[in-house]
Scaffold this active site. Sequence first.
Site, short mmCIF file in Angstrom:
data_model
loop_
_atom_site.label_atom_id
_atom_site.label_comp_id
_atom_site.label_asym_id
_atom_site.label_seq_id
_atom_site.Cartn_x
_atom_site.Cartn_y
_atom_site.Cartn_z
CD GLU A 38 170.26 83.42 88.89
OE1 GLU A 38 170.85 82.49 89.40
OE2 GLU A 38 170.75 84.57 88.76
CG ASP A 40 160.35 86.03 87.52
OD1 ASP A 40 159.87 85.88 88.66
OD2 ASP A 40 160.34 87.11 86.91
CB SER A 85 151.95 85.89 94.05
OG SER A 85 153.03 86.43 93.37
CG LEU A 86 149.65 89.24 89.81
CD1 LEU A 86 150.02 90.54 89.14
CD2 LEU A 86 148.21 88.88 89.49
CD GLU A 119 145.32 97.80 87.33
OE1 GLU A 119 146.13 97.55 88.24
OE2 GLU A 119 144.11 97.61 87.45
CE LYS A 121 154.37 91.86 88.47
NZ LYS A 121 155.27 92.26 89.53
CG ASP A 123 160.27 96.25 90.49
OD1 ASP A 123 159.84 95.42 91.33
OD2 ASP A 123 161.40 96.20 90.00
CE1 TYR A 234 148.13 95.83 93.45
CE2 TYR A 234 149.60 97.67 92.98
CZ TYR A 234 149.37 96.43 93.55
OH TYR A 234 150.37 95.79 94.22
CE LYS A 298 145.31 94.15 88.51
NZ LYS A 298 145.29 95.23 89.48
CE LYS A 322 157.60 89.78 87.07
NZ LYS A 322 158.73 89.05 87.51
CB CYS A 416 199.36 105.53 79.07
SG CYS A 416 198.25 105.44 77.64
CB CYS A 419 201.64 106.32 74.70
SG CYS A 419 201.23 107.23 76.19
CB CYS A 434 197.52 108.90 79.40
SG CYS A 434 198.82 109.14 78.18
CB CYS A 439 198.61 109.25 74.37
SG CYS A 439 197.82 107.63 74.56
#
Length: 676
Positions: A38, A40, A85-86, A119, A121, A123, A234, A298, A322, A416, A419, A434, A439
């Site tokens: 969201e 992004d 950042s990327l 490479e 990514k 997280d 990295y 890269k 992503k 239940c 039944c 149950c 049943c």
Amino acid sequence: MALQDKSILSTIADLRTRLNKANESYYLLDNPEISDSEYDHLMQQLIELETQHPELITPDSPTQKVGNKVSALFTPVNHRVPMLSLSNAFSSSELTRWEDRIRRTLGMASDAPIEYVCELKIDGLSVSLTYSNGTLVQGATRGDGTVGEDITVNLRTLKALKAPLKAADDAYIPKLIEIRGEVFLSHQEFARINAHLEEHSGRTFANCRNAAAGSLRQKDTAAAASRNLDLFVYTVGAVDGMEFKTQQQLLNTYQIWGLPVNPNVRLCNGITECLQFISEWETRKETLGYDIDGVVVKVNSFAMQRELGQVSRSPRWAIAYKYPAMQVQTRVERIEVQVGRTGAITPVAILTPVSVGGVTVARATLHNEDEIRRKDIRIGDTVVVQRAGEVIPEVVEVVSSLRNGNELPFTMPTHCPACGTSVERPAGEAVSRCVNASCPARRQQQLEHFVSRGAMDIEGLGVKQIEMLVGNGLVKNAADLYNLKMDQMLSLDRMGEKLATKILANINESRTRPLDKLLFALGIRHVGEHVASVLAEEFGSLENLGNTTIEQLARVHEVGSVIAESVHSWFALEENRELLKQLKTAGVIPPEHIKVSASQILEGKTLVFTGALSKMTRAEAEALTKQHGGRASGSVSRQTSIVVAGENAGSKLVKATELGLTIISEDEFLAMLNSE
Ligand code: IVH
């Protein structure tokens, strides 16, 4: 026009507020309020609007900053070179467009080859490690990209950073270098930490990344040390006294210095090869044991990187592809309960359908009443749902900041839903049940399990067919399946003669399934496929098993008192004995179970078979393993003793190699069994 401007302005303002708020909870509170996807999406919208209206860009727009303000908890650290950042790509065409832009910026021909390093990514959280003459002198978080936080003491607790850099002939150590990488937590550590937290505070982390962030910024260093954080390096910030020519050379050098470099990197010629790497890892990522959220591509040459430079917050020479998010937010529309074959009543959240990692999710198990209470899930709540590997989707947590007061707590039904029998929850158990053995919902589930693949494996009998057979009163229990006649089958909806003949033949053929399959098919609580095969091996027949005492059962290796009790009480029930009698009369008789006196050379060992075997089927290989005292498993871990690799073995073989496990061929496996 003025009106339109106004609405653009307010949309931009709204996007900025939401992104700033998200940034704050993400970076400062280690507690993201919106999902990564969201975030992004909002960022993408803002970038688009600002691109169309550059005059509206302000220096404090989230598009111009990396991350967020620095928390006062730790001392600020100035990054000598900003930590960028990327920019993201979500499709192959975006990657191709990125490559086109690179060629244009560098004035290259449209088909000129470009070398990239792909490479994973990771997280986690990016950190900067300053080494002076090979010694770690400072470790910092990214912070806002210019100023981070000093977390040296916590970083020093990482196993990967205990030793100074190792000098080698071809890897001289510079006077000063800022080495950058990602700190993360493995799935195993995440589970361990959460289990511990659950016991002590009841508050757990929603995902590995949050847990890593929380651990890295622990004021109590001993506590941080106990978290077993991991790291991959990295990239590089400032360097004094050395020059790298390529990303590949950088990674090789880091490795020689003794730093942890992710082994899953590939030098690619052109974007097509990068896309191949990306698509390979989309499935292989499940086997890694830690989270990645994409692939970073890269440009390999540092000379080209310098020429390309950067745009506001990200370099032009790298991009993050992503994968679709595995954790997504959605709404709980209602909570239903489902009756299982043992009578267990499981609450299930019915969700506004969302795509999680490319698969539409509309339901998620809520496990039981206690779990709902612990996570405080209410009808109408916005929740984070996740799909990890092949696991059934589950609700990770409630986004309580999005509550409006109209959410309704859930109460477990007292009867239940199928039944009407009253539901029981034995003291000390989390599951409500149950208790009515007849049943209809339980019957349906029992039959579905009975015919399923790992059990009696009767093809053609699906949920619908069973529903009709039970609904028409033709089948009450598993034994009734074996007495079905052609005309009865033909009375079912959409059932032609051809299909009916096939199903009846499949039912007939299943009469001689081995004892372990039948035992598993009976659906005895706690008797999964593995326990069923242990019991079959030990007792040889249903009669023997039924006449065994709890004590005898509990003495069997891998059985124990809970399983013993469950098996014993199943056989003690009159209606189960009756079912066994009926099955026998119907000709469901497993072939004589011969206890083979094989060597026990594999005793205590866990084997994994991978790739195509040529001398035996997978099932035969697993049966041989069991006969020789070993255990066959489907996944590679540190607990695996031997990996038997056939033709075209894939990710399991890679993982086994990474873990340094014993890997043998099919021939070596057979030779091993015959050696005693
Ligand atoms: S290179 C100039 N390589 O992803 C940017 N970043 O969304 C240098 N990340 O801030 C970053 N794995 O925290 C790079 N193999 C990798 C990475 C990686 C994870 C993180 C990093 C970065 C974020 C960007």
